[in-house]
Scaffold this motif. Structure first.
Motif, PDB file in Angstrom:
ATOM      1  N   HIS A   1      27.302  79.725 117.641  1.00 54.87           N
ATOM      2  CA  HIS A   1      26.154  78.947 117.172  1.00 54.87           C
ATOM      3  C   HIS A   1      26.464  77.460 117.343  1.00 54.87           C
ATOM      4  O   HIS A   1      27.491  76.989 116.866  1.00 54.87           O
ATOM      5  N   ILE A   2      25.582  76.751 118.017  1.00 55.11           N
ATOM      6  CA  ILE A   2      25.806  75.321 118.262  1.00 55.11           C
ATOM      7  C   ILE A   2      24.719  74.523 117.550  1.00 55.11           C
ATOM      8  O   ILE A   2      23.526  74.807 117.716  1.00 55.11           O
ATOM      9  N   VAL A   3      25.131  73.537 116.748  1.00 58.74           N
ATOM     10  CA  VAL A   3      24.159  72.713 116.025  1.00 58.74           C
ATOM     11  C   VAL A   3      24.388  71.252 116.357  1.00 58.74           C
ATOM     12  O   VAL A   3      25.543  70.817 116.475  1.00 58.74           O
ATOM     13  N   ASN A   4      23.305  70.488 116.512  1.00 55.13           N
ATOM     14  CA  ASN A   4      23.455  69.066 116.875  1.00 55.13           C
ATOM     15  C   ASN A   4      22.655  68.114 115.983  1.00 55.13           C
ATOM     16  O   ASN A   4      22.453  66.960 116.341  1.00 55.13           O
ATOM     17  N   LYS A   5      22.163  68.599 114.835  1.00 55.36           N
ATOM     18  CA  LYS A   5      21.359  67.739 113.957  1.00 55.36           C
ATOM     19  C   LYS A   5      22.081  67.438 112.640  1.00 55.36           C
ATOM     20  O   LYS A   5      22.724  68.323 112.066  1.00 55.36           O
ATOM     21  N   SER A   6      21.928  66.224 112.150  1.00 56.14           N
ATOM     22  CA  SER A   6      22.499  65.849 110.854  1.00 56.14           C
ATOM     23  C   SER A   6      21.931  66.734 109.753  1.00 56.14           C
ATOM     24  O   SER A   6      20.730  67.043 109.763  1.00 56.14           O
ATOM     25  N   PRO A   7      22.766  67.127 108.790  1.00 50.83           N
ATOM     26  CA  PRO A   7      22.254  67.966 107.687  1.00 50.83           C
ATOM     27  C   PRO A   7      21.257  67.218 106.807  1.00 50.83           C
ATOM     28  O   PRO A   7      20.563  67.836 106.004  1.00 50.83           O
ATOM     29  N   TYR A   8      21.170  65.896 106.971  1.00 48.02           N
ATOM     30  CA  TYR A   8      20.212  65.099 106.178  1.00 48.02           C
ATOM     31  C   TYR A   8      18.866  64.970 106.896  1.00 48.02           C
ATOM     32  O   TYR A   8      17.856  64.689 106.270  1.00 48.02           O
ATOM     33  N   GLU A   9      18.887  65.164 108.200  1.00 47.03           N
ATOM     34  CA  GLU A   9      17.656  65.004 108.983  1.00 47.03           C
ATOM     35  C   GLU A   9      16.871  66.306 109.080  1.00 47.03           C
ATOM     36  O   GLU A   9      15.647  66.317 109.011  1.00 47.03           O
ATOM     37  N   LYS A  10      17.580  67.412 109.280  1.00 48.31           N
ATOM     38  CA  LYS A  10      16.952  68.724 109.518  1.00 48.31           C
ATOM     39  C   LYS A  10      17.701  69.786 108.728  1.00 48.31           C
ATOM     40  O   LYS A  10      18.828  69.559 108.285  1.00 48.31           O
ATOM     41  N   ASN A  11      17.098  70.976 108.600  1.00 48.78           N
ATOM     42  CA  ASN A  11      17.805  72.069 107.927  1.00 48.78           C
ATOM     43  C   ASN A  11      18.533  72.976 108.924  1.00 48.78           C
ATOM     44  O   ASN A  11      18.920  74.090 108.578  1.00 48.78           O
ATOM     45  N   SER A  12      18.721  72.486 110.159  1.00 50.91           N
ATOM     46  CA  SER A  12      19.339  73.304 111.215  1.00 50.91           C
ATOM     47  C   SER A  12      20.728  73.808 110.825  1.00 50.91           C
ATOM     48  O   SER A  12      21.049  74.971 111.065  1.00 50.91           O
ATOM     49  N   VAL A  13      21.540  72.924 110.236  1.00 52.98           N
ATOM     50  CA  VAL A  13      22.890  73.332 109.840  1.00 52.98           C
ATOM     51  C   VAL A  13      22.800  74.435 108.789  1.00 52.98           C
ATOM     52  O   VAL A  13      23.444  75.489 108.914  1.00 52.98           O
ATOM     53  N   ALA A  14      21.971  74.231 107.763  1.00 54.26           N
ATOM     54  CA  ALA A  14      21.831  75.214 106.680  1.00 54.26           C
ATOM     55  C   ALA A  14      21.313  76.542 107.214  1.00 54.26           C
ATOM     56  O   ALA A  14      21.826  77.614 106.880  1.00 54.26           O
ATOM     57  N   SER A  15      20.297  76.480 108.067  1.00 50.36           N
ATOM     58  CA  SER A  15      19.701  77.699 108.604  1.00 50.36           C
ATOM     59  C   SER A  15      20.706  78.435 109.493  1.00 50.36           C
ATOM     60  O   SER A  15      20.831  79.664 109.425  1.00 50.36           O
ATOM     61  N   CYS A  16      21.417  77.700 110.310  1.00 46.35           N
ATOM     62  CA  CYS A  16      22.447  78.294 111.171  1.00 46.35           C
ATOM     63  C   CYS A  16      23.512  78.989 110.330  1.00 46.35           C
ATOM     64  O   CYS A  16      23.836  80.151 110.578  1.00 46.35           O
ATOM     65  N   LEU A  17      24.033  78.288 109.323  1.00 48.87           N
ATOM     66  CA  LEU A  17      25.103  78.868 108.500  1.00 48.87           C
ATOM     67  C   LEU A  17      24.620  80.106 107.754  1.00 48.87           C
ATOM     68  O   LEU A  17      25.380  81.030 107.496  1.00 48.87           O
ATOM     69  N   ALA A  18      23.314  80.140 107.435  1.00 51.79           N
ATOM     70  CA  ALA A  18      22.752  81.294 106.726  1.00 51.79           C
ATOM     71  C   ALA A  18      22.591  82.506 107.651  1.00 51.79           C
ATOM     72  O   ALA A  18      22.454  83.627 107.168  1.00 51.79           O
ATOM     73  N   HIS A  19      22.584  82.288 108.954  1.00 57.36           N
ATOM     74  CA  HIS A  19      22.374  83.391 109.890  1.00 57.36           C
ATOM     75  C   HIS A  19      23.623  83.776 110.685  1.00 57.36           C
ATOM     76  O   HIS A  19      23.651  84.819 111.326  1.00 57.36           O
ATOM     77  N   ALA A  20      24.639  82.924 110.673  1.00 54.59           N
ATOM     78  CA  ALA A  20      25.851  83.216 111.451  1.00 54.59           C
ATOM     79  C   ALA A  20      26.580  84.406 110.830  1.00 54.59           C
ATOM     80  O   ALA A  20      26.759  84.454 109.617  1.00 54.59           O
ATOM     81  N   GLN A  21      26.960  85.352 111.674  1.00 54.72           N
ATOM     82  CA  GLN A  21      27.580  86.585 111.212  1.00 54.72           C
ATOM     83  C   GLN A  21      29.088  86.570 111.483  1.00 54.72           C
ATOM     84  O   GLN A  21      29.550  85.867 112.386  1.00 54.72           O
ATOM     85  N   GLN A  22      29.799  87.421 110.752  1.00 52.16           N
ATOM     86  CA  GLN A  22      31.223  87.614 110.986  1.00 52.16           C
ATOM     87  C   GLN A  22      31.439  88.004 112.459  1.00 52.16           C
ATOM     88  O   GLN A  22      30.637  88.749 113.015  1.00 52.16           O
ATOM     89  N   GLY A  23      32.487  87.462 113.072  1.00 51.99           N
ATOM     90  CA  GLY A  23      32.725  87.745 114.480  1.00 51.99           C
ATOM     91  C   GLY A  23      32.188  86.634 115.369  1.00 51.99           C
ATOM     92  O   GLY A  23      32.555  86.528 116.526  1.00 51.99           O
ATOM     93  N   GLY A  24      31.313  85.808 114.801  1.00 52.89           N
ATOM     94  CA  GLY A  24      30.772  84.679 115.544  1.00 52.89           C
ATOM     95  C   GLY A  24      31.559  83.413 115.233  1.00 52.89           C
ATOM     96  O   GLY A  24      32.628  83.460 114.626  1.00 52.89           O
ATOM     97  N   ALA A  25      31.019  82.282 115.667  1.00 47.05           N
ATOM     98  CA  ALA A  25      31.635  80.991 115.388  1.00 47.05           C
ATOM     99  C   ALA A  25      30.539  79.930 115.361  1.00 47.05           C
ATOM    100  O   ALA A  25      29.475  80.123 115.949  1.00 47.05           O
ATOM    101  N   VAL A  26      30.828  78.829 114.658  1.00 49.30           N
ATOM    102  CA  VAL A  26      29.871  77.724 114.580  1.00 49.30           C
ATOM    103  C   VAL A  26      30.532  76.480 115.158  1.00 49.30           C
ATOM    104  O   VAL A  26      31.681  76.169 114.830  1.00 49.30           O
ATOM    105  N   LEU A  27      29.819  75.798 116.034  1.00 46.13           N
ATOM    106  CA  LEU A  27      30.326  74.549 116.610  1.00 46.13           C
ATOM    107  C   LEU A  27      29.357  73.416 116.269  1.00 46.13           C
ATOM    108  O   LEU A  27      28.175  73.477 116.611  1.00 46.13           O
ATOM    109  N   LEU A  28      29.876  72.401 115.581  1.00 47.52           N
ATOM    110  CA  LEU A  28      29.057  71.252 115.187  1.00 47.52           C
ATOM    111  C   LEU A  28      29.283  70.131 116.192  1.00 47.52           C
ATOM    112  O   LEU A  28      30.424  69.721 116.424  1.00 47.52           O
ATOM    113  N   ILE A  29      28.186  69.653 116.797  1.00 44.11           N
ATOM    114  CA  ILE A  29      28.288  68.576 117.789  1.00 44.11           C
ATOM    115  C   ILE A  29      27.283  67.470 117.445  1.00 44.11           C
ATOM    116  O   ILE A  29      26.420  67.641 116.590  1.00 44.11           O
TER     117      ILE A  29
END
Lengths: 99, 135
Positions: A3-31
């Motif tokens: 999962h790749i996210v590129n938005k500030s957690p203050y601007e959009k809920n993309s980080v929150a939504s991504c973290l809520a959907h990321a499953q075990q076995g996956g990975a999250v990359l913040l850019i």
């Protein structure tokens, strides 16, 4: 899945939504502006720490450095360079960008 | 193998590759161009006979709200297009329950039949895909 996210957690809920959907076995990359979510004391810190119990969270070093926040990365978040970014994409069967 | 036979064989092989595509819609319809552009890409991918599904979560659920009227804005009301998706064999529309509830939207306020799923079920659906494209 990577999962790749590129938005500030203050601007959009993309980080929150991504973290809520990321499953075990996956990975999250913040850019780009999402690297603020990898810093101590930010609004998404608790969600990032919770996610790290199930899967690894990475942040892109050049984006941390450009913003002057490389010294305040949350413990456990792994910093990668562009080569590491490519490795992550290659290691996972699919990737998903959260805009 | 003659050239014609070879070409037919190659064509059959190409046709056999059907991937699971999911288009993830997370933005409201008229504030940005994402929702409209996403819909265009969905229609294109359907023309290639792929296994297409659409996911609506966060502000993306606003795209499916009945009663959109854009006349005064002088922009295209593209909401009827969601009803035409069935004609392109795009029948898997998943809407996240938590996103509907957070916005006070009921399923009967949506303009097409959808499958309402939990965030957890949505995450599992995402895992099953070969390609995920977010808008």
């Amino acid at each position: 899945m990577l999962h790749i996210v590129n938005k500030s957690p203050y601007e959009k809920n993309s980080v929150a939504s991504c973290l809520a959907h990321a499953q075990q076995g996956g990975a999250v990359l913040l850019i780009e502006d999402a690297v603020y979510a990898a810093t101590k004391g930010n609004a998404a810190e608790a969600a990032v720490r919770r996610a790290m119990q199930a899967l690894p969270v990475y942040a892109l070093g050049p984006d941390l450095e450009a913003r002057g926040v490389q010294g305040s990365v949350i413990d456990g978040v792994q910093v990668v360079d562009y080569g590491g970014f490519v490795d992550l994409v290659a290691e996972h069967r699919t990737s998903q960008s959260w805009l | 193998m003659s050239q014609v036979e070879e070409e037919t064989a190659v064509e059959a092989e190409v046709q056999a590759v059907v991937k699971k595509f999911m288009f993830v819609n997370r933005k409201a319809p008229y504030g940005t161009i994402y929702a409209l552009e996403g819909l265009e890409v969905v229609l294109i991918s359907a023309a290639f006979d792929q296994d297409v599904s659409l996911a609506f979560l966060d502000d993306g659920v606003y795209q499916l709200l009945k009663g959109q009227q854009t006349k005064a804005l002088e922009v295209k009301n593209f909401s009827p297009t969601y009803r035409a998706l069935e004609g392109y064999d795009v029948e898997k529309l998943y809407v996240e329950r938590e996103s509907l509830e957070a916005r006070g939207i009921r399923e009967d306020q949506l303009l097409v039949p959808v499958q309402v799923v939990s965030a957890k079920e949505m995450a599992e659906l995402m895992e099953q895909q070969d390609v995920i494209i977010g808008f």
